[in-house]
Design a protein around this motif. Structure first.
Motif, PDB file in Angstrom:
ATOM      1  N   ASN A 183       0.821  -1.220   0.000  1.00  0.00           N
ATOM      2  CA  ASN A 183       0.000   0.000   0.000  1.00  0.00           C
ATOM      3  C   ASN A 183       0.858   1.274   0.000  1.00  0.00           C
ATOM      4  OD1 ASN A 183       0.977  -0.461   2.538  1.00  0.00           O
ATOM      5  ND2 ASN A 183      -0.976  -0.296   3.593  1.00  0.00           N
TER       6      ASN A 183
ATOM      7  N   ALA B 101       2.287   4.078   2.221  1.00  0.00           N
ATOM      8  CA  ALA B 101       2.202   3.865   3.669  1.00  0.00           C
ATOM      9  C   ALA B 101       3.600   3.678   4.243  1.00  0.00           C
ATOM     10  CB  ALA B 101       1.346   2.636   3.958  1.00  0.00           C
TER      11      ALA B 101
ATOM     12  N   MET C 277       3.543   7.869  11.432  1.00  0.00           N
ATOM     13  CA  MET C 277       3.189   6.727  10.593  1.00  0.00           C
ATOM     14  C   MET C 277       1.938   7.048   9.796  1.00  0.00           C
ATOM     15  SD  MET C 277       3.770   3.486   9.711  1.00  0.00           S
ATOM     16  CE  MET C 277       4.820   2.807  11.015  1.00  0.00           C
TER      17      MET C 277
ATOM     18  N   ALA D 205      -0.879   5.139   7.177  1.00  0.00           N
ATOM     19  CA  ALA D 205      -1.388   3.876   6.643  1.00  0.00           C
ATOM     20  C   ALA D 205      -2.479   4.177   5.622  1.00  0.00           C
ATOM     21  CB  ALA D 205      -1.932   2.994   7.763  1.00  0.00           C
TER      22      ALA D 205
ATOM     23  N   VAL E 104      -5.314   2.002   3.159  1.00  0.00           N
ATOM     24  CA  VAL E 104      -5.883   0.687   2.830  1.00  0.00           C
ATOM     25  C   VAL E 104      -6.876   0.764   1.666  1.00  0.00           C
ATOM     26  CG1 VAL E 104      -5.538  -0.213   5.159  1.00  0.00           C
ATOM     27  CG2 VAL E 104      -7.683   0.939   4.611  1.00  0.00           C
TER      28      VAL E 104
END
Length: 380
Positions: free
Chosen positions: A227, A230, A242, A244, A246
């Motif tokens: 991904n 990310a 961080m 992320a 999805v």
């Protein structure tokens, strides 16, 4: 309060992390767990911060047990261990395959309906069955390290012992299943049946790699990154955060949130697969842009856009988080010999703050108890 395993006797002849964690979870469930140790003690007593025979590592995975010291290199020690094994409802060991049987702690030494759990590095069969293993070796062997390339391009092991801990939890889950099956047999009047569970570090590592292993086997090659982009990024303050992603829609929201809507028009960055294929070009633009503002500002902005982002905490930062305090994730316990320390609550099971035993603390009492139960003189 008594748990579901109240009344069960567990002989825990394992050392380190994976096997002892399984035993500790059984103790949290109400079982009486006797930890069998060599005269020098479980090797985890010698690692991390320690005082006397106590260490943080040993405390983390051996709370609520009794400690019995026997020298299994002597016939007397083996006979005493066999006496305990013959009474155990659960027999837990982590010797190299074949060793437990030679010293009287194999499945054949247990009761006819006992659950026997053998924890090893590479499993009870196969050409590598006798090879020693650790968490780091399992990470290398199974491919975890290869999936964890640093910015330096070097495969790194995860330093938090994930394979050991996940394997211990897997051993506990398998043991629970076997105990439930055993209870069903008893209800149905079936003859007693001994169950032997083969639990290995490399099998635990494989579970941690479920997606990349399955995809690699399906494609016949290593899959691309999952991904992109990310990962971790450094702000102008030097702090890290961080990100992320999805869903593809999150990339679109990210570009708008960080003030780079033009990236949405670049065909190199259109989809996850495109971004993976052109990652160097994307990183050359993304990292300098994210280094232009403090990490806290980016986290607030991204979270405000309902994106998955947070600062990179140290363990001390984590313990200070109000959410950790509010949910009781890391309650503090008093461990004799060490003092007060936080220990993680088991998800779904809650806190377990019974102290870990000193080396050999219960030897005389336990051996006298089981010797008397068989009509023999007491004493270890």
């Amino acid at each position: 309060m008594p748990g579901p395993y109240a009344g069960l006797f567990v002989l825990d002849a394992a050392q380190g992390i994976a096997g002892p964690l399984c035993g500790m979870l059984l103790a949290q469930g109400g079982a009486r767990v006797v930890k069998l140790e060599p005269p020098k003690g479980d090797w985890s007593r010698g690692l991390t911060a320690r005082e006397g025979t106590h260490s943080v590592m040993h405390t983390a995975f051996n709370r609520g047990k009794d400690s019995v010291v026997l020298d299994l290199g002597t016939p007397e020690g083996q006979a005493q261990a066999a006496r305990l094994a013959a009474r155990a409802d659960v027999l837990l060991e982590a010797f190299r395959p074949g060793v437990a049987a030679r010293i009287g702690l194999g499945p054949e030494a247990a009761k006819a309906d006992a659950v026997c759990v053998s924890v090893s590095g590479f499993g009870q069969a196969g050409p590598l069955r006798e090879r020693p293993c650790t968490d780091g070796v399992a990470q290398a062997f199974a491919g975890i390290a290869a999936c964890n390339l640093g910015a330096d391009g070097i495969p790194h092991r995860l330093p938090t012992l994930p394979v050991d801990i996940f394997t211990g939890m897997s051993a506990f889950a398998a043991c629970q299943s076997a105990l439930a099956e055993q209870a069903r047999d008893r209800r149905e009047g079936a003859p007693p049946r001994r169950r032997h569970l083969d639990v290995s570090l490399i099998a635990g590592a494989a579970q941690l790699l479920a997606v990349p292993l399955a995809e690699s086997g399906l494609l016949g090659r290593l899959p691309g990154e999952l991904n992109v982009p990310a990962g971790t990024y450094q702000g102008s303050c030097g702090g890290w955060f961080m990100l992320a992603l999805v869903r593809e829609e999150e990339w679109q929201a990210f570009c708008r949130a960080v003030g780079r809507p033009g990236w949405l028009e670049d065909p190199r960055f259109a989809r996850f697969a495109d971004r993976a294929a052109h990652k160097p070009a994307l990183m050359a633009e993304l990292r300098p842009h994210l280094a232009s503002r403090p990490a806290a500002e980016w986290v607030a902005l991204l979270q405000g856009a309902r994106l998955l982002a947070d600062r990179v905490n140290t363990p001390l930062d984590f313990l200070a988080e109000p959410q950790v305090e509010a949910t009781g994730i890391a309650p503090r316990m008093r461990q004799p010999g060490l003092g007060e320390l936080p220990v993680p609550a088991m998800p779904g099971l809650g806190a377990w703050t019974a102290p870990a035993p000193a080396l050999g603390e219960h030897t005389a009492g336990v051996m006298a108890e089981f010797a008397l139960a068989e009509g023999r003189p007491g004493g270890a």
